[in-house]
Design an enzyme around this catalytic site. Structure first.
Site, short mmCIF file in Angstrom:
data_model
loop_
_atom_site.label_atom_id
_atom_site.label_comp_id
_atom_site.label_asym_id
_atom_site.label_seq_id
_atom_site.Cartn_x
_atom_site.Cartn_y
_atom_site.Cartn_z
N LYS A 160 0.65 -1.18 -0.01
CA LYS A 160 0.15 0.01 0.14
C LYS A 160 1.06 1.36 -0.13
CE LYS A 160 -3.73 1.60 2.82
NZ LYS A 160 -5.05 1.57 1.78
N GLY A 187 6.41 0.89 5.97
CA GLY A 187 7.15 -0.23 5.33
C GLY A 187 7.43 0.24 3.89
N CYS A 188 6.16 0.45 3.23
CA CYS A 188 6.28 0.49 1.53
C CYS A 188 7.03 1.91 1.30
CB CYS A 188 4.74 0.51 1.13
SG CYS A 188 3.88 -1.00 1.49
N THR A 189 6.87 2.88 2.25
CA THR A 189 7.72 4.18 1.73
C THR A 189 9.23 4.04 2.14
OG1 THR A 189 5.70 5.40 2.64
CG2 THR A 189 7.69 6.63 2.80
N ALA A 226 10.20 2.25 -0.98
CA ALA A 226 10.38 2.94 -2.28
C ALA A 226 11.56 4.04 -2.34
CB ALA A 226 9.06 3.62 -2.21
#
Length: 160
Positions: free
Chosen positions: A40, A45-47, A50
């Site tokens: 998401k 974690g995704c940030t 990325a």
């Protein structure tokens, strides 16, 4: 559906990109590339993932390996995520979950005793021949982008 194994062909895809247009498996034929699947936009974690891939994007570009982040979030949300964190990775939207399912990463997950469907963080390095060169299942974010870069550099050295 289970994920393709190393040595198998990457499933075909045609996904919209945050900047407009589409990225297709056919357009990438003959070139290695990275697909990292994440749950998401704009979550912790995704940030981090990325941002780590973005920090290394010039090194990936130097060896001719584009990096694509894939999630079920819509393009509009990808654009906000990219702009908010000045991301350099290309974000692809798989709202109908076709590629996510083809890679076996759209899976049942559980958190705090609740079961739900979501993306299992996974990365695939695809060789110039369109076959999976390496897969990282159930990725731990810290340092992962560097590990993928190291594998991509090794793959490029083999091909040279």
């Amino acid at each position: 559906m289970s994920a393709p194994d190393v040595g198998q062909h990457c499933p075909g895809f045609d996904l919209p990109e945050a900047d407009g247009g589409h990225v297709t498996s056919d357009s990438l034929a003959g070139h290695p590339f990275v697909l990292y699947f994440y749950p998401k936009d704009d979550t912790s974690g995704c940030t981090v993932e990325a941002i780590e891939f973005s920090a290394l994007i010039e090194k990936f570009a130097a060896i001719g390996v584009p990096v694509f982040g894939v999630s079920p979030d819509p393009v509009k949300k990808h654009c906000k995520f990219r702009d908010k964190h000045d991301l350099k990775v290309r974000l692809l939207s798989d709202e109908d979950k076709t590629l996510l399912q083809a890679f076996g990463v759209w899976a049942e997950k559980s958190m705090y005793g609740r079961t739900y469907m979501g993306v299992e963080r996974t990365t695939a390095l695809v060789g110039a021949d369109g076959r999976i060169a390496k897969i990282w299942p159930k990725v731990k974010v810290a340092g992962h982008a560097q590990e993928v870069l190291d594998a991509a550099q090794a793959l490029s050295a083999e091909a040279a």
